[in-house]
Design a protein around this motif. Structure first.
Motif, PDB file in Angstrom:
ATOM      1  N   PRO A 198      -1.366   6.027   8.645  1.00  0.00           N
ATOM      2  CA  PRO A 198       0.137   6.228   7.472  1.00  0.00           C
ATOM      3  C   PRO A 198       0.868   5.211   7.466  1.00  0.00           C
ATOM      4  O   PRO A 198       1.387   4.959   6.366  1.00  0.00           O
ATOM      5  CB  PRO A 198       0.775   7.583   8.390  1.00  0.00           C
ATOM      6  N   ARG A 199       1.111   4.438   8.542  1.00  0.00           N
ATOM      7  CA  ARG A 199       2.016   3.201   8.535  1.00  0.00           C
ATOM      8  C   ARG A 199       1.425   2.072   7.620  1.00  0.00           C
ATOM      9  O   ARG A 199       1.982   1.335   6.538  1.00  0.00           O
ATOM     10  CB  ARG A 199       2.449   2.685   9.874  1.00  0.00           C
ATOM     11  N   LEU A 200      -0.041   2.018   7.711  1.00  0.00           N
ATOM     12  CA  LEU A 200      -0.744   1.158   7.040  1.00  0.00           C
ATOM     13  C   LEU A 200      -0.712   1.493   5.411  1.00  0.00           C
ATOM     14  O   LEU A 200      -0.646   0.453   4.635  1.00  0.00           O
ATOM     15  CB  LEU A 200      -2.251   0.956   7.510  1.00  0.00           C
ATOM     16  N   ASN A 201      -1.043   2.644   5.157  1.00  0.00           N
ATOM     17  CA  ASN A 201      -0.863   3.187   3.674  1.00  0.00           C
ATOM     18  C   ASN A 201       0.385   2.902   3.256  1.00  0.00           C
ATOM     19  O   ASN A 201       0.624   2.525   2.049  1.00  0.00           O
ATOM     20  CB  ASN A 201      -1.089   4.534   3.836  1.00  0.00           C
ATOM     21  N   ASP A 202       1.514   3.095   3.996  1.00  0.00           N
ATOM     22  CA  ASP A 202       2.712   2.797   3.250  1.00  0.00           C
ATOM     23  C   ASP A 202       3.156   1.161   3.004  1.00  0.00           C
ATOM     24  O   ASP A 202       3.195   1.161   1.867  1.00  0.00           O
ATOM     25  CB  ASP A 202       3.806   3.299   4.608  1.00  0.00           C
ATOM     26  N   LEU A 203       2.542   0.553   4.032  1.00  0.00           N
ATOM     27  CA  LEU A 203       2.420  -0.848   3.506  1.00  0.00           C
ATOM     28  C   LEU A 203       1.589  -1.511   2.523  1.00  0.00           C
ATOM     29  O   LEU A 203       1.632  -2.211   1.566  1.00  0.00           O
ATOM     30  CB  LEU A 203       2.248  -1.906   4.786  1.00  0.00           C
ATOM     31  N   ALA A 204       0.672  -0.393   2.202  1.00  0.00           N
ATOM     32  CA  ALA A 204      -0.533  -0.928   1.415  1.00  0.00           C
ATOM     33  C   ALA A 204       0.187  -0.816  -0.126  1.00  0.00           C
ATOM     34  O   ALA A 204       0.029  -1.327  -0.950  1.00  0.00           O
ATOM     35  CB  ALA A 204      -1.890  -0.064   1.566  1.00  0.00           C
ATOM     36  N   GLY A 205       1.036   0.421  -0.171  1.00  0.00           N
ATOM     37  CA  GLY A 205       1.797   0.751  -1.459  1.00  0.00           C
ATOM     38  C   GLY A 205       2.604  -0.259  -1.711  1.00  0.00           C
ATOM     39  O   GLY A 205       2.740  -0.931  -2.837  1.00  0.00           O
ATOM     40  N   LEU A 206       3.166  -0.776  -0.821  1.00  0.00           N
ATOM     41  CA  LEU A 206       4.477  -2.017  -1.172  1.00  0.00           C
ATOM     42  C   LEU A 206       3.688  -3.206  -1.597  1.00  0.00           C
ATOM     43  O   LEU A 206       3.946  -3.999  -2.581  1.00  0.00           O
ATOM     44  CB  LEU A 206       5.268  -2.178   0.116  1.00  0.00           C
ATOM     45  N   THR A 207       2.446  -3.681  -0.950  1.00  0.00           N
ATOM     46  CA  THR A 207       1.904  -4.891  -1.219  1.00  0.00           C
ATOM     47  C   THR A 207       1.138  -4.877  -2.404  1.00  0.00           C
ATOM     48  O   THR A 207       1.094  -5.771  -3.297  1.00  0.00           O
ATOM     49  CB  THR A 207       0.664  -5.305  -0.113  1.00  0.00           C
ATOM     50  N   LEU A 208       0.639  -3.584  -2.952  1.00  0.00           N
ATOM     51  CA  LEU A 208      -0.018  -3.331  -4.060  1.00  0.00           C
ATOM     52  C   LEU A 208       0.983  -3.500  -5.276  1.00  0.00           C
ATOM     53  O   LEU A 208       0.845  -4.163  -6.201  1.00  0.00           O
ATOM     54  CB  LEU A 208      -0.639  -1.841  -4.148  1.00  0.00           C
ATOM     55  N   HIS A 209       2.244  -2.788  -5.096  1.00  0.00           N
ATOM     56  CA  HIS A 209       3.312  -3.030  -5.786  1.00  0.00           C
ATOM     57  C   HIS A 209       3.810  -4.222  -6.169  1.00  0.00           C
ATOM     58  O   HIS A 209       4.302  -5.035  -7.128  1.00  0.00           O
ATOM     59  CB  HIS A 209       4.625  -2.319  -5.389  1.00  0.00           C
ATOM     60  N   ASP A 210       3.693  -5.248  -5.133  1.00  0.00           N
ATOM     61  CA  ASP A 210       4.013  -6.520  -5.155  1.00  0.00           C
ATOM     62  C   ASP A 210       2.808  -7.582  -5.772  1.00  0.00           C
ATOM     63  O   ASP A 210       3.052  -8.855  -5.668  1.00  0.00           O
ATOM     64  CB  ASP A 210       4.535  -7.060  -3.820  1.00  0.00           C
ATOM     65  N   GLY A 211       1.749  -6.954  -5.965  1.00  0.00           N
ATOM     66  CA  GLY A 211       0.719  -7.596  -6.614  1.00  0.00           C
ATOM     67  C   GLY A 211       0.011  -8.475  -5.593  1.00  0.00           C
ATOM     68  O   GLY A 211      -0.978  -9.336  -5.687  1.00  0.00           O
ATOM     69  N   ARG A 212       0.227  -8.048  -4.126  1.00  0.00           N
ATOM     70  CA  ARG A 212      -0.665  -8.850  -3.072  1.00  0.00           C
ATOM     71  C   ARG A 212      -2.080  -8.188  -2.949  1.00  0.00           C
ATOM     72  O   ARG A 212      -1.982  -7.212  -1.794  1.00  0.00           O
ATOM     73  CB  ARG A 212       0.307  -8.993  -1.809  1.00  0.00           C
ATOM     74  N   GLU A 258      -5.832  -4.424   0.177  1.00  0.00           N
ATOM     75  CA  GLU A 258      -7.228  -4.156   0.433  1.00  0.00           C
ATOM     76  C   GLU A 258      -7.521  -4.111   1.805  1.00  0.00           C
ATOM     77  O   GLU A 258      -8.197  -3.158   2.462  1.00  0.00           O
ATOM     78  CB  GLU A 258      -8.329  -4.832  -0.075  1.00  0.00           C
ATOM     79  N   LEU A 259      -6.936  -5.090   2.531  1.00  0.00           N
ATOM     80  CA  LEU A 259      -7.224  -5.085   4.043  1.00  0.00           C
ATOM     81  C   LEU A 259      -6.521  -4.099   4.791  1.00  0.00           C
ATOM     82  O   LEU A 259      -6.984  -3.425   5.900  1.00  0.00           O
ATOM     83  CB  LEU A 259      -6.525  -6.623   4.547  1.00  0.00           C
ATOM     84  N   LEU A 260      -5.311  -3.609   4.520  1.00  0.00           N
ATOM     85  CA  LEU A 260      -4.689  -2.603   4.967  1.00  0.00           C
ATOM     86  C   LEU A 260      -5.256  -1.165   4.796  1.00  0.00           C
ATOM     87  O   LEU A 260      -5.468  -0.216   5.890  1.00  0.00           O
ATOM     88  CB  LEU A 260      -3.160  -2.660   4.413  1.00  0.00           C
ATOM     89  N   LEU A 261      -5.704  -0.818   3.485  1.00  0.00           N
ATOM     90  CA  LEU A 261      -6.405   0.236   3.352  1.00  0.00           C
ATOM     91  C   LEU A 261      -7.885   0.295   4.099  1.00  0.00           C
ATOM     92  O   LEU A 261      -7.923   1.403   4.621  1.00  0.00           O
ATOM     93  CB  LEU A 261      -6.754   0.484   1.820  1.00  0.00           C
TER      94      LEU A 261
END
Length: 296
Positions: A145-159, A164-167
């Protein structure tokens, strides 16, 4: 004769009685506040939690409850102040590496996100993740769940590479855990597939969608209907955002999930088919609709 002058022992005893009285009153107010929250009486809950907090302003639990109520009311600045104070007190009492500190960080990150403080949310969530990894290990089921949270932020930031690595890591942990809920694995598959759709990597996305659908087909009918309702809702949300590819995938999943057992006339199946037909009439020639379930 008895003296009327208070001794040091008398003053100390009186202060103890006062403090004990405050503590008991605060605990009573807090207990009633929690009951009010459970009964959805948020106005009474707020009054009671604030009363407990006035009596014991340095109680981390009361501060956290006040933060939660402020968040529900949309008062994110107030919620942040309460949550930060609760985090500071808890960290001072338990140490920086305690899991209860990580839980408070999770909540603070959610508040930051609500205030569009994306960099703050990412920083605090990474700190929370580091605590979990140190205490529980990098493959613990509380990590995804924490990785998914971070994935949402990095996606928003265009990283996107980082997203992909987080998901992928979240999905790997879930698939490696023999005790993991299969529904959680399906959600992990769906999350990564959604990312691939956004990145126009349709082949990889469809492979993951099929795996998720295969899991969903094994659950009882009522649960499948709930999943289908969520997919329909997500598809309509994507349509509103003009994300055609993402919307199409959700409606196709609904059809593949329900049509075989419930038939094409079931409401969810019919609605998904009708929406797809409207999309096809505007974008594709008849007969070109992709059917994920037919290739499973």
């Amino acid at each position: 004769a008895f003296t009327t002058r208070p001794t040091h022992a008398t003053v100390a005893l009186l202060e103890t009685v006062r403090q004990n009285g405050k503590q008991q009153a605060a605990e009573a107010a807090f207990t009633l506040g929690v009951a009010a929250i459970e009964s959805k009486d948020l106005a009474a809950a707020q009054a009671l939690i604030l009363e407990a907090l006035q009596l014991q302003p340095s109680n981390p639990g009361y501060l956290q409850a006040a933060a939660g109520l402020a968040f529900l009311r949309g008062e994110f600045t107030v919620a942040q102040a309460y949550q930060v104070k609760s985090l500071e007190l808890t960290r001072a009492a338990l140490g920086a590496g305690d899991l209860r500190v990580a839980l408070l960080m999770d909540g603070l990150g959610t508040i930051y996100l609500a205030r569009h403080g994306y960099s703050q949310a990412e920083r605090i969530w990474r700190e929370s993740l580091a605590i979990r990894e140190q205490v529980l290990g990098k493959m613990h089921p509380s990590i995804p769940p924490r990785l998914n949270d971070l994935a949402g932020l990095t996606l928003h930031d265009g990283r996107f590479e980082e997203t992909e690595l987080l998901l992928k890591r979240a999905l790997h942990i879930l698939e490696a855990d023999s005790e993991a809920e299969r529904m959680d694995v399906a959600i992990g598959l769906h999350n990564l597939a959604e990312f691939y759709v956004d990145r126009q990597r349709s082949v990889e996305a469809e492979t993951l969608y099929r795996k998720a659908q295969a899991i969903w087909k094994t659950v009882p009918e009522q649960q499948r209907l709930q999943i289908a309702a969520s997919l329909n809702e997500l598809g309509n949300a994507y349509l509103a955002q003009r994300r055609q590819a993402g919307a199409r995938s959700q409606f196709e999943l609904v059809i593949g999930l329900l049509e075989d057992d419930l038939g094409p006339d079931h409401r969810y199946v019919r609605e998904a088919m009708e929406t797809l037909d409207k999309m096809n009439s505007g974008q594709e020639k008849p007969g070109e609709r992709r059917e994920i379930d037919q290739r499973m």
